[in-house]
Write a protein that holds these residues in place. Structure first.
Motif, short mmCIF file in Angstrom:
data_model
loop_
_atom_site.label_atom_id
_atom_site.label_comp_id
_atom_site.label_asym_id
_atom_site.label_seq_id
_atom_site.Cartn_x
_atom_site.Cartn_y
_atom_site.Cartn_z
N TRP A 64 0.82 -1.20 0.00
CA TRP A 64 0.00 0.00 0.00
C TRP A 64 0.86 1.25 0.00
O TRP A 64 1.94 1.28 0.59
N GLY A 65 0.38 2.28 -0.66
CA GLY A 65 1.03 3.57 -0.62
C GLY A 65 0.71 4.31 0.67
O GLY A 65 0.17 3.72 1.61
N PRO A 66 1.01 5.59 0.75
CA PRO A 66 0.74 6.36 1.96
C PRO A 66 -0.74 6.30 2.32
O PRO A 66 -1.61 6.45 1.44
N PRO A 67 -1.08 6.05 3.59
CA PRO A 67 -2.49 5.91 3.97
C PRO A 67 -3.33 7.14 3.67
O PRO A 67 -4.52 7.02 3.37
N GLU A 68 -2.70 8.32 3.70
CA GLU A 68 -3.46 9.54 3.41
C GLU A 68 -3.87 9.62 1.95
O GLU A 68 -4.72 10.44 1.58
N ARG A 69 -3.29 8.78 1.11
CA ARG A 69 -3.66 8.75 -0.31
C ARG A 69 -4.50 7.52 -0.66
O ARG A 69 -4.76 7.27 -1.83
N CYS A 70 -4.91 6.77 0.35
CA CYS A 70 -5.70 5.55 0.14
C CYS A 70 -7.03 5.68 0.87
O CYS A 70 -7.08 5.66 2.10
N GLU A 71 -8.10 5.80 0.11
CA GLU A 71 -9.41 5.90 0.74
C GLU A 71 -9.82 4.62 1.45
O GLU A 71 -10.68 4.65 2.34
N SER A 72 -9.21 3.51 1.08
CA SER A 72 -9.52 2.25 1.76
C SER A 72 -8.94 2.18 3.16
O SER A 72 -9.25 1.24 3.90
N ALA A 73 -8.10 3.15 3.55
CA ALA A 73 -7.47 3.10 4.88
C ALA A 73 -8.52 3.06 5.99
O ALA A 73 -8.39 2.30 6.96
N SER A 74 -9.56 3.86 5.87
CA SER A 74 -10.58 3.87 6.91
C SER A 74 -11.36 2.57 6.95
O SER A 74 -11.84 2.14 8.01
N VAL A 75 -11.48 1.91 5.81
CA VAL A 75 -12.18 0.63 5.75
C VAL A 75 -11.30 -0.48 6.32
O VAL A 75 -11.78 -1.37 7.03
N LEU A 76 -10.01 -0.41 6.06
CA LEU A 76 -9.08 -1.40 6.61
C LEU A 76 -8.95 -1.27 8.12
O LEU A 76 -8.59 -2.24 8.81
N ASP A 77 -9.28 -0.10 8.67
CA ASP A 77 -9.19 0.10 10.12
C ASP A 77 -10.16 -0.80 10.88
O ASP A 77 -9.95 -1.08 12.06
N VAL A 78 -11.20 -1.28 10.20
CA VAL A 78 -12.13 -2.22 10.84
C VAL A 78 -11.38 -3.46 11.33
O VAL A 78 -11.69 -4.01 12.38
N ALA A 79 -10.37 -3.88 10.58
CA ALA A 79 -9.59 -5.06 10.97
C ALA A 79 -8.91 -4.84 12.31
O ALA A 79 -8.78 -5.77 13.11
N HIS A 80 -8.47 -3.62 12.58
CA HIS A 80 -7.82 -3.32 13.86
C HIS A 80 -8.84 -3.23 14.99
O HIS A 80 -8.61 -3.75 16.08
N ARG A 81 -9.94 -2.58 14.72
CA ARG A 81 -10.93 -2.38 15.78
C ARG A 81 -11.54 -3.69 16.25
O ARG A 81 -11.90 -3.82 17.43
N ARG A 82 -11.67 -4.65 15.35
CA ARG A 82 -12.37 -5.88 15.69
C ARG A 82 -11.46 -7.07 15.96
O ARG A 82 -11.92 -8.19 16.12
N ALA A 83 -10.15 -6.85 16.01
CA ALA A 83 -9.21 -7.92 16.32
C ALA A 83 -8.71 -7.75 17.75
O ALA A 83 -8.34 -6.66 18.15
N HIS A 84 -8.73 -8.83 18.52
CA HIS A 84 -8.25 -8.80 19.89
C HIS A 84 -6.73 -8.98 19.90
O HIS A 84 -6.18 -9.70 19.08
N ARG A 85 -6.09 -8.34 20.84
CA ARG A 85 -4.62 -8.33 20.87
C ARG A 85 -4.07 -9.26 21.94
O ARG A 85 -3.05 -8.99 22.54
N GLY A 86 -4.73 -10.36 22.20
CA GLY A 86 -4.27 -11.28 23.24
C GLY A 86 -3.50 -12.45 22.69
O GLY A 86 -3.46 -12.71 21.49
N ALA A 87 -2.91 -13.21 23.61
CA ALA A 87 -2.24 -14.48 23.28
C ALA A 87 -1.21 -14.35 22.15
O ALA A 87 -1.06 -15.23 21.32
N GLY A 88 -0.51 -13.21 22.12
CA GLY A 88 0.53 -13.03 21.12
C GLY A 88 0.02 -12.76 19.73
O GLY A 88 0.79 -12.79 18.77
#
Length: 278
Positions: free
Chosen positions: A155-179
């Protein structure tokens, strides 16, 4: 050679969001998402004059569209794809794709050995979300002939990718446990990051480019299924469930829905070329 037609046929399907299975995600990648990266593949092939003199290995080639496009130019192609479902789709297109990138057609003999090194090795789709790219880079360098080239893309710079906000769903809904950590598709978008991977594999940076790759879908359902097929939401789906992630994707995609119900997001991808000098 199989056809490289990339038109989608998903708009008439029931609203299933791919069903969540590996086979469904692989099919959605091949039918919906893969064609979004055609401008990237073609830009690289144009720059490097890929043709009959090229022996190309695609590492992480997924269902093989990039290989098909290179083969149309006369290149000798093969691929490596670790995911069984994607690999089977590539093989169904008549492509020599295996789990490790070695061509294997029947028994190996002294006069019919698989090619072990190539003039061009591409890593188009595997870097985004890879936690440790060092082993992949070492393999790319090892499989490249001296005097050959390796191409990395992401991916190029996130500020030039409109999909960045859509990809952020992956971070919000993934738990950060168990390594476990959610994928970070823009981790290699910072200046010099891809070049540093080349240098770490003893490859000399030899140029780079930015390519516009708009993501365009017939409707919202196709957009959700296409994004889910990238694999970047796998941890989020495992942790929060397919229905929850799909619902949040629909909400994140709303700003990009057009009056005719189609969805379009402007994105930029970046590639770098590395020379293998020894």
């Amino acid at each position: 050679m199989a056809s490289t037609q990339v038109g989608g046929t998903t708009a008439q399907r029931p609203r299933t969001h791919g069903g969540g299975g590996a086979h469904s995600r692989a099919r959605d990648w091949a039918e919906i998402q893969e064609r979004m990266l055609v401008p990237l593949y073609q830009a690289v092939y144009d720059r490097l004059e890929v043709g009959p003199a090229t022996s190309l290995l695609g590492l992480g080639c997924r269902s093989g569209l990039a290989l098909l496009l290179a083969a149309e130019r006369g290149a000798q192609v093969s691929g490596a794809e670790p995911e069984t479902e994607l690999r089977e789709l590539a093989q169904g297109r008549g492509l020599p794709v295996s789990a490790d990138g070695y061509e294997a057609h029947g028994e190996r003999t002294a006069t019919a050995l698989p090619r072990t090194a190539h003039s061009l090795v591409t890593v188009f789709d595997q870097l985004p979300g890879t936690e440790d790219p060092a082993p992949l880079m070492a393999e790319a360098a090892r499989r490249t002939l001296r005097g050959g080239q390796v191409v990395l893309a992401g991916w190029g710079p996130p500020e030039r990718c409109e999909s960045a906000s859509v990809l952020d769903v992956a971070h919000r809904r993934a738990h950060r446990g168990a390594g476990r950590a959610p994928s970070a598709p823009f981790a290699l978008s910072r200046p010099g990051a891809l070049e540093a991977l080349l240098a770490g594999a003893a490859l000399r940076p030899a140029g780079s480019g930015l390519v516009s790759c708009p993501f365009a879908y017939a409707d919202l359902e196709s957009a959700v299924r296409g994004m889910l097929s990238t694999g970047l939401y796998r941890t989020a789906v495992e942790d929060s469930g397919q229905a929850v992630v799909a619902k949040e994707l629909e909400e994140a995609l709303q700003p990009y829905v057009r009056p005719d119900a189609s969805v379009r997001m402007a994105n930029v991808f970046r590639y770098v070329v590395g020379d293998k000098l020894r």
